[in-house]
Structure formats: C-alpha cells, structure tokens
Design a protein around this motif. Structure first.
Motif, mmCIF file in Angstrom:
data_model
loop_
_atom_site.group_PDB
_atom_site.id
_atom_site.type_symbol
_atom_site.label_atom_id
_atom_site.label_comp_id
_atom_site.label_asym_id
_atom_site.label_seq_id
_atom_site.Cartn_x
_atom_site.Cartn_y
_atom_site.Cartn_z
ATOM 1 N N GLY A 101 16.422 11.779 56.565
ATOM 2 C CA GLY A 101 16.036 13.102 57.043
ATOM 3 C C GLY A 101 16.789 14.221 56.357
ATOM 4 O O GLY A 101 17.530 14.004 55.401
ATOM 5 N N ASN A 102 16.588 15.420 56.882
ATOM 6 C CA ASN A 102 17.152 16.636 56.293
ATOM 7 C C ASN A 102 18.586 16.843 56.769
ATOM 8 O O ASN A 102 18.845 17.047 57.958
ATOM 9 N N LEU A 103 19.529 16.801 55.815
ATOM 10 C CA LEU A 103 20.950 16.902 56.148
ATOM 11 C C LEU A 103 21.272 18.171 56.939
ATOM 12 O O LEU A 103 22.000 18.136 57.919
ATOM 13 N N PHE A 104 20.715 19.312 56.503
ATOM 14 C CA PHE A 104 21.037 20.570 57.183
ATOM 15 C C PHE A 104 20.512 20.570 58.609
ATOM 16 O O PHE A 104 21.041 21.246 59.476
ATOM 17 N N TRP A 105 19.457 19.840 58.829
ATOM 18 C CA TRP A 105 18.846 19.793 60.157
ATOM 19 C C TRP A 105 19.654 18.891 61.093
ATOM 20 O O TRP A 105 20.065 19.320 62.163
ATOM 21 N N HIS A 106 19.944 17.644 60.655
ATOM 22 C CA HIS A 106 20.606 16.716 61.586
ATOM 23 C C HIS A 106 22.128 16.740 61.444
ATOM 24 O O HIS A 106 22.823 16.251 62.329
ATOM 25 N N PHE A 133 23.408 23.905 68.198
ATOM 26 C CA PHE A 133 22.645 23.409 67.043
ATOM 27 C C PHE A 133 23.319 22.236 66.331
ATOM 28 O O PHE A 133 22.884 21.828 65.258
ATOM 29 N N GLN A 134 24.378 21.677 66.919
ATOM 30 C CA GLN A 134 25.042 20.549 66.267
ATOM 31 C C GLN A 134 24.967 19.329 67.178
ATOM 32 O O GLN A 134 25.506 19.335 68.276
ATOM 33 N N PRO A 135 24.290 18.280 66.713
ATOM 34 C CA PRO A 135 23.987 17.164 67.599
ATOM 35 C C PRO A 135 25.208 16.477 68.201
ATOM 36 O O PRO A 135 25.164 16.058 69.359
ATOM 37 N N ASP A 136 26.302 16.362 67.432
ATOM 38 C CA ASP A 136 27.448 15.668 68.014
ATOM 39 C C ASP A 136 28.065 16.494 69.149
ATOM 40 O O ASP A 136 28.590 15.938 70.105
ATOM 41 N N PHE A 137 27.967 17.821 69.047
ATOM 42 C CA PHE A 137 28.414 18.678 70.148
ATOM 43 C C PHE A 137 27.514 18.474 71.373
ATOM 44 O O PHE A 137 27.992 18.348 72.496
ATOM 45 N N ILE A 138 26.212 18.453 71.125
ATOM 46 C CA ILE A 138 25.257 18.319 72.221
ATOM 47 C C ILE A 138 25.525 17.028 72.986
ATOM 48 O O ILE A 138 25.567 17.008 74.215
ATOM 49 N N ALA A 175 26.855 16.615 76.802
ATOM 50 C CA ALA A 175 26.034 15.911 77.776
ATOM 51 C C ALA A 175 26.871 14.885 78.544
ATOM 52 O O ALA A 175 26.759 14.765 79.768
ATOM 53 N N HIS A 176 27.735 14.195 77.824
ATOM 54 C CA HIS A 176 28.604 13.212 78.486
ATOM 55 C C HIS A 176 29.574 13.912 79.441
ATOM 56 O O HIS A 176 29.854 13.422 80.530
ATOM 57 N N TYR A 177 30.076 15.053 78.992
ATOM 58 C CA TYR A 177 30.977 15.821 79.843
ATOM 59 C C TYR A 177 30.251 16.257 81.125
ATOM 60 O O TYR A 177 30.798 16.159 82.228
ATOM 61 N N ASP A 190 17.642 10.253 77.708
ATOM 62 C CA ASP A 190 18.823 10.425 78.545
ATOM 63 C C ASP A 190 20.054 10.322 77.643
ATOM 64 O O ASP A 190 20.415 9.246 77.185
ATOM 65 N N LEU A 191 20.679 11.469 77.401
ATOM 66 C CA LEU A 191 21.777 11.504 76.422
ATOM 67 C C LEU A 191 22.992 10.707 76.883
ATOM 68 O O LEU A 191 23.826 10.311 76.059
ATOM 69 N N THR A 192 23.104 10.460 78.172
ATOM 70 C CA THR A 192 24.268 9.698 78.633
ATOM 71 C C THR A 192 24.182 8.241 78.172
ATOM 72 O O THR A 192 25.171 7.532 78.170
ATOM 73 N N LYS A 193 22.975 7.829 77.756
ATOM 74 C CA LYS A 193 22.812 6.464 77.253
ATOM 75 C C LYS A 193 23.116 6.371 75.756
ATOM 76 O O LYS A 193 23.160 5.302 75.187
ATOM 77 N N CYS A 194 23.245 7.519 75.100
ATOM 78 C CA CYS A 194 23.529 7.518 73.659
ATOM 79 C C CYS A 194 25.038 7.568 73.429
ATOM 80 O O CYS A 194 25.744 8.255 74.153
ATOM 81 N N GLN A 195 25.493 6.852 72.422
ATOM 82 C CA GLN A 195 26.933 6.798 72.161
ATOM 83 C C GLN A 195 27.309 7.625 70.932
ATOM 84 O O GLN A 195 26.511 7.786 70.021
ATOM 85 N N ARG A 196 28.562 8.130 70.940
ATOM 86 C CA ARG A 196 29.070 8.809 69.753
ATOM 87 C C ARG A 196 29.316 7.773 68.667
ATOM 88 O O ARG A 196 29.446 6.605 68.961
ATOM 89 N N GLY A 197 29.421 8.250 67.452
ATOM 90 C CA GLY A 197 29.781 7.306 66.396
ATOM 91 C C GLY A 197 29.082 7.617 65.097
ATOM 92 O O GLY A 197 28.453 8.664 64.942
ATOM 93 N N TRP A 198 29.226 6.668 64.173
ATOM 94 C CA TRP A 198 28.703 6.881 62.821
ATOM 95 C C TRP A 198 27.230 6.534 62.721
ATOM 96 O O TRP A 198 26.584 6.871 61.746
ATOM 97 N N ARG A 199 26.727 5.811 63.736
ATOM 98 C CA ARG A 199 25.341 5.348 63.634
ATOM 99 C C ARG A 199 24.369 6.510 63.602
ATOM 100 O O ARG A 199 24.614 7.579 64.166
ATOM 101 N N HIS A 200 23.230 6.308 62.966
ATOM 102 C CA HIS A 200 22.196 7.343 62.870
ATOM 103 C C HIS A 200 21.753 7.782 64.268
ATOM 104 O O HIS A 200 21.476 6.955 65.132
#
Lengths: 453, 360
Positions: A325-330, A380-385, A389-391, A429-439
């Motif tokens: 995908g588009n680096l600037f986007w994700h 606009f930054q997914p890792d922040f989002i 969400a976990h918080y 449901d973002l609480t089911k998604c984990q942080r990390g290097w995975r796509h």
C-alpha cells in the motif's frame, strides 16, 4: 582488505570534530532552554494524562514534576559536552537523557530530534574533546591534535545519508507532479513581506519542490568536494534560512547548518578555534601527540559499533518495503526514515465504545483524554489510533467496573490535498488488534472507493 | 451566491497558473469584513438585547406584575437567541473575560442556585458559580415553575428571588458590555492587524474557534449530550434552555444558521455577501467529489437543519419521546465535522492544535 586497513590508519585534524562538538552542544542547550521557556515541558509532558509510547519503549514515561530535573540534567550535560568537560560521561549522559525525553511521548516526534539522538550516540565513541576542551586543559596528556580520518568521516557520512534519503523521499508523484504538500502550505504564507505575494503562485510551489529535491540529493556530494564546499555551505545556509522563514520548523535548520561545518577543511576550524584557546590553554596546538595505535582492541570495537550504527541507518528506512500500500497513507515504516516535510496529512477520529453486556454504546470526547496536540497527531497515525483505543478500553473498563468493552473508530484522513476519506475499518474492534511490526490490515486502502462522506 | 460565483471565477483564474496576475486572498479585507459586518454588529445587537433584558428585569423587580414578567421572558428569549450569533466568536475580549463561562454553562445547578439565593453568599466572579449564573440560571428563575402565576407569586413574595434575578442580569449585562465595548474601542483594530498566518493570527484563531464551537457546543452540547451519544443513555435534562422548553429548538436552529452564515460570509444584517471561510475555499478552488467543498459543507448544514426541523419543539420532549430523530440530527451534524476540521482547515493551511509547536 588492505585498503580498508589503510583507510582506517589515515589521520586527520581534530579541529572539525571539536568545532562541531562545541556548536552542536550549544544548539542542543539552546533547544532545551527554548523548550522550557515556551512552557512546553508542562504542556507536552506534565499536563497530558496519557502519553503515546514507542513500541518496545512503553516503560519510558514522563517523571511528573521531576521532568524538569531531567531537562536540567540534560541541559547541564549539553553544556559540559559543548565545553568538552568529562566528555565520555557528559556525552553519554546527554545521549541518554535527550533520547529519554524524546521517547516519553511520540506525539512530539520530529525527524530532527531523532537526528540529534543518533549523532549523540555516535559522539560517545568519537574523540571530539581532544582539542579546544576543558578536558585537554585538565589533563594535557589526553590532548591530541590528530585523530583518525574515519572518526570525522562517519559523522559526515551520516549527515550525507540524512540529506540523500530526504531527497529520495521526495521523488514521488505527489511531490514532483502536484507540488504537494508545498502547494497547500505556501498559500498560507501570503502575509510574508516581499515573498508573500509569490506564495499563491503554483510555479513557486513547483520551483521549491523540484529545487528542494535536487538540493537534498546533490548537496551531500558537493559538501564532500574540497573545491565546492564553500559554495555548498552557502547553499545550505540559503536553503535552511528559507525553511525558517516559511515553516515553523524549530531548530532543525540550525542543526543542519552546524552539521555542514564538519565538512570544512581543518585550517578554517583551527583559525576559528584559536578564539577558544582559553578553553584548553596552550595544548590546542596541533600535532603534539600521535594518535593511539590504530588496531587496539578499543579502536576495533569502536569501528564495529559505528559501522553497525551506520548500517542500521542505511537499511532501517527501507523497512517500509515490507508493507503493502501507500506509505504516506498507512505510515508503516514512515518514521525514522528522513521523510521530512514530504506530506500534508490531517485526520479526524471519532471513537465509539460498545458495552456488549448492557447493549450500550457511546462516543468518546477526545478532549476528555488528550491534549489538542495529541488529538491532532493521533487522528491520522494508525499506531496512535490503536494505542489510544486500547487506553480507552482500559479507562472505561475501570470506570464501568467490568471487562469486555469493544472500541471502534469512525475516522477520516486527508492526504496531500485529497479530500478526506475513511481511514480505519469502522467495523473492526480495535481492542482485538495488537501493536507490533505486523502489517495493520485494519487500515483501509488509500485507493478504496470513497463511500459515505 | 454572488460570492460563490466570484470565488469560482477566481479559482478558474488560478488553475490557468503560471502568471503573476492571479490574486492572493486579501486577509486584511477578510478580517475587516468579519469585524465590521459580522462580529461587531453581532455583539452590538446582542449587547442591546442583554441591556433591554436588564432594564426589564429592573422594572420587574421594582414592581413585579404579570406584564412585567412577560416582558422579561420575551427579552430573555430574544437575548438568548442573539447569543447564538456571537457565541462562536470566542476570541479576544470574549475569550479573555470568559464570556462563555459567565453566559451559557448548562445545565444550571438548581440546588446550588437555591442555596446561593437563600444565603445570599456568592460571587459570580468565581468559577464555582459558572453553573448558577448566566442565561441558563435566568432560564430556571423565569421558567422553572409550573405556571406564570406561580412564578409571579414567587417573585412577589420573595425579595431574595427578586434580588438574585436582578444580580444575575446586572452581572451578565456588565460582562457583556465590557466585551462589546472592547471590541468596538480597541480589539477590532488588533483583530484586523493580526493578519498573519501564525497560531496567534486572527484568521487562524477565529477558524479554530469556529470549528471548535461547531464540534463542542453545537454538535455535542446542544444535540449529542442530551441524546446520550456520549453517555450511552439519553439525558433529557441536559438540553439548552431546559425550562423555557420550546426555546431550545429555536436556539439550536439559530446556532446552525449562525455557523452557516459565518461560513458563507453573510453579514449580520443579512444584506451582504462578503469574504469568509467558504469563499476562501472557493478562491483556492477546493473541490470534493466533483463539487466545491464549500457547497458540500453548505449542503450538509441544510441537511442537518432539515433533520432538526422534524424534532418536536421541545428538545427535552424530543429526547424523551423520539430520540431516534435526535440521533439522526446528530449524525447529520457530525458529517460536517471532518469536512470542516480536516478538509477545510487543511486547505486553508490552518493548524488545528492551537499550539505554536514545531513541525518538520
């Protein structure tokens, strides 16, 4: 192999490195004072109830009001570093405290802070205190007018990498063909004296875009050439002063101008540094001691450490290739890659918490949890989002007294002048998604059809 | 409409590019228009209405009659409506003197209010009294009883009530006139002079205030919170003008209209179309899905208005009996938030964080 060994034995003047140490240390000190003066310590590190952390560095948190002490310590280290006093200790202390400050909240991430951290890490291993330093005065036996060439070259190489990669990041269709984001940013500066009236002209945006890309790609090569270095330095000054005028860019231009000083021939440094003779007494004269043996155990390990740092710098920015995908986007693999001012991005994120057990759901007022600055960066930054969400899950589970809350987000992001469009899959449901290097497959594609708004 | 066409014409010129003749947006002209045709007339109008409210209250407290009470109630409704036109300009003196906090913090804390009223110990300067003063407190004082007769009797029989009413209106009047006077005498010039694009520039501050007000006061405060959007369950007692009841919808409609007029550049007296955020977007030629971004935003204002029109006159009743239509009104108001906060602010290159922080 012999060539490498020969190169590692080459000698150079200690003066460029010493001037750099002096200026760089003072610039960092100035940054810290400015930070304090503007009340940013309070605003960015003490006021917020929640901080966005770097993956793997969740344990790095602000220290409450002791954060001021941390800045004080960092400032003192910067001064000691600049003066070349207790250099190994002050450079280590400066690197650690400065980096700790940067890791406390990634809301404040800026490429130039990262640049400073990397330079400081390298400086711990470099003899920047052998001339024009209080250390040289304290124990004249430590003073050396000659160091190894690679000890300056490695910093010059790193600075070149930063420029070159910043140039590479600009070689994209938006930058070159649409003059984005400059064509969005410049019209906001129509109030500037003299320059202002050109700011809405699109040819100006194109000129700056192409000129900026060319500058970044070419300047490192010019700086390395003896016959071109002074012209290159004028170019560096013009370019960075222009960025100071046009953008709220902080200390970055000064840091880069100071870094260009490394490329000056040593006689110039020597001339300038004679003014600082009082620092080191008379021991600043060059060539009074020979460098320590080239292949001591210590030298070898230093060469290895610095090589690893540089190799990491060469490779790490390319980790984005792993993500589709588009680096600037994700933005997966976006940070720590010298992508400086390459995009205009803004977003809006409305979080929805669902309580399955009571069939209730409610919207979150972000201002209840985040500062306006944090909210802006988060949206606009997914890792922040994800982290937010976990918080939110934790926060509301504590206040509700039971577990099992789900968190969804309705989010819109606009990139480089495109209209805002849905960003995160709103049924995940973002609480089911984990942080990390995975796509992060819960981010919508940039080219997905626009639906709804 | 004229402004729209003009804007469209400008943007056509822009897209031809490359020449030096294309006009820059004149921010000084924009700020002058905002100050002289929108904000100052709005505040003057509101100031006069607050002043008449205060006069009618003074008359009434001296001789509490039915007619006097009705006059006060009418003056109150008129002032509350006029407040919607200016509450979105929370900058300069309004911001510095905390006009919003002294004017419209609701719901009013009726228990605390009664306590203050009985013991006569309170100072409206204190933040702890924000929720027992201003228009919501007047709303409770004037409409909090079952009938006009009961309200009248209360004021006739209790000097404490008369005194509290009098002090409410006189304090509000003083705060309001302070702000109006400062706008007229000095801040207008300051406001126009700050034509720069930094966070402290007037365009930046007003646009940020506008978006903030739309999201927090209008979308959340007037609709979302009572509809239970932020709590999970409806909170009918959190509507604006809870006690005068049917005024609540009037205020909501007026507030949407005020945002829309400001965005479009319509003057306070509604006779002129001038520069504003919408025309500025047109000047920059900003499109969205094949139409002008400003039209998309205007259309969304209209759609939201249509949804609100279907609500029952009393918002409290709407929440209690037909919350679905409240929620749909909220959804329509919500749709303009990303357009204003993301698309508009980005196009105008206005930073949303109200902080002069660094970028790179």
């Amino acid at each position: 192999m012999n060539q490498v060994a020969d190169y590692l034995k080459k000698e150079a003047d200690a003066y460029p490195l010493a001037s750099f140490r002096l200026l760089f240390g003072l610039a960092i000190f100035g940054t810290l004072v400015r930070f304090w003066w503007n009340g940013w310590i309070e605003k960015l590190y003490i006021d917020p109830s929640f901080h966005f952390t770097y993956y793997g560095f969740e344990w790095v948190q602000p220290l409450g009001s002791a954060t001021y002490l941390l800045f004080l310590f960092c400032g003192l280290c910067a001064l000691f570093f600049a003066l070349g006093l207790f250099y190994r200790i002050s450079s280590s202390g400066l690197f650690l405290s400065f980096t700790y400050i940067e890791l406390m909240d990634k809301t404040t991430y800026l490429n130039h802070y990262y640049f400073v951290s990397v330079v400081l890490l390298m400086m711990i291993f470099l003899p920047a205190h052998t001339v024009c330093s209080l250390d040289a005065r304290r124990s004249p036996s430590a003073g050396r007018g000659i160091i190894f060439k690679w000890q300056v070259d490695c910093l010059k190489f790193f600075v070149s990498t930063v420029y070159f990669y910043a140039g590479l990041a600009k070689l994209n269709p938006d930058w070159l063909l649409e003059a984005q984001p400059l064509v969005t940013w410049l019209p906001g500066r129509v109030d500037l004296p003299i320059l202002g009236r050109f700011m809405e002209q699109s040819w100006v945006a194109y000129l700056f875009s192409w000129g900026g890309a060319a500058y970044d790609l070419v300047i490192p090569f010019l700086l390395w050439r003896k016959e071109a270095v002074y012209y290159a330095f004028i170019g560096v000054c013009v370019f960075h002063v222009l960025t100071i005028i046009l953008f709220p860019i902080g200390v970055f231009p000064w840091v880069m101008i100071i870094s260009a000083v490394l490329f000056f021939p040593s006689r110039m440094h020597e001339k300038n540094l004679t003014r600082f003779r009082w620092l080191s007494g008379d021991v600043g004269t060059k060539g009074f001691t020979r460098p320590i043996k080239a292949f001591s155990w210590r030298m070898r390990s230093t060469v290895i450490v610095l090589s690893i740092i540089l190799l990491f710098q060469i490779l790490f920015p390319f980790r984005y290739l792993y993500y589709p995908g588009n680096l600037f986007w994700h933005e997966q693999g976006f940070r720590f890659g010298w992508r400086v001012m390459v995009m205009e991005k803004a977003g809006y994120a409305q979080f929805i918490v669902k309580d399955i057990s009571s069939q209730e759901e409610w919207f979150v007022q972000n201002s209840d949890h985040l500062t306006p600055f944090q909210e802006k960066q988060m949206s606009f930054q997914p890792d922040f989002i994800l982290e937010y969400a976990h918080y939110l899950k934790e926060f509301y589970e504590r206040s509700k007294g039971h577990n099992g809350l789900e968190v969804y987000v309705d989010s819109y992001v606009a990139l480089n002048g495109s209209s805002s469009r849905p960003y995160v899959k709103s049924d995940v449901d973002l609480t089911k998604c984990q942080r990390g290097w995975r796509h992060k497959d819960w981010i919508l594609d940039f080219d997905a059809p626009v639906y709804g708004l | 409409m004229a402004a729209l066409l003009m804007g469209a014409a400008f943007s056509c010129q822009d897209s031809s590019d490359g020449n030096l003749t294309s006009d820059n947006y004149d921010r000084t002209h924009l700020l002058t228009y905002w100050a002289d045709s929108v904000i100052v007339p709005g505040f003057s109008d509101y100031g006069q209405r607050i002043d008449s409210l205060h006069l009618s209250v003074t008359d009434f407290t001296q001789s509490p009659t039915t007619n006097g009470l009705i006059r006060v109630q009418r003056a109150f409704a008129s002032a509350y409506t006029a407040w919607q036109d200016v509450s979105l300009f929370d900058i300069g003196p309004a911001d510095a003197k905390l006009l919003h906090n002294h004017t419209n913090v609701y719901p009013t804390d009726t228990i605390e209010l009664k306590e203050a009223l009985m013991n006569s110990v309170y100072s409206f300067d204190l933040p702890s009294t924000y929720d027992i003063q201003g228009l919501p407190a007047l709303d409770f004082m004037l409409f909090g009883r079952e009938s006009l007769t009961k309200t009248l009797q209360l004021f006739q029989n209790s000097s404490a009530h008369r005194q509290y009413l009098e002090e409410l209106s006189s304090y509000l009047n003083m705060k309001t006139q302070d702000v109006v006077n400062e706008w007229v005498s000095s801040y207008r010039y300051d406001f126009i002079a700050r034509s720069g694009s930094s966070a402290s520039g007037s365009v930046n501050k007003l646009a940020n205030g506008f978006v903030y007000h739309y999201e927090k006061e209008l979308r959340a405060g007037k609709v979302g919170i009572p509809a239970g959007v932020f709590s999970g369950s409806p909170l009918p007692n959190r509507v604006e003008a809870l006690y005068s009841d049917t005024l609540s919808k009037v205020l909501l409609l007026r507030s949407i209209d005020a945002h829309k007029r400001f965005f479009e550049g319509i003057s306070h007296d509604r006779t002129t179309n001038g520069p504003s955020l919408g025309p500025y977007l047109d000047h920059l030629g900003k499109m969205r899905n094949g139409k002008l971004l400003s039209s998309a935003i205007n259309d969304q204002f209209l759609i939201a208005t249509q949804h609100v029109l279907t609500l029952s006159m009393s918002m409290r009743e709407a929440v209690e009996s037909n919350n679905v239509s409240m929620l749909s009104s909220f959804d329509e108001l919500q749709k303009n938030v990303p357009l204003l906060k993301v698309d508009m602010m980005q196009t105008l290159n206005i930073r949303i964080d109200y902080v002069d922080a660094d970028g790179d």
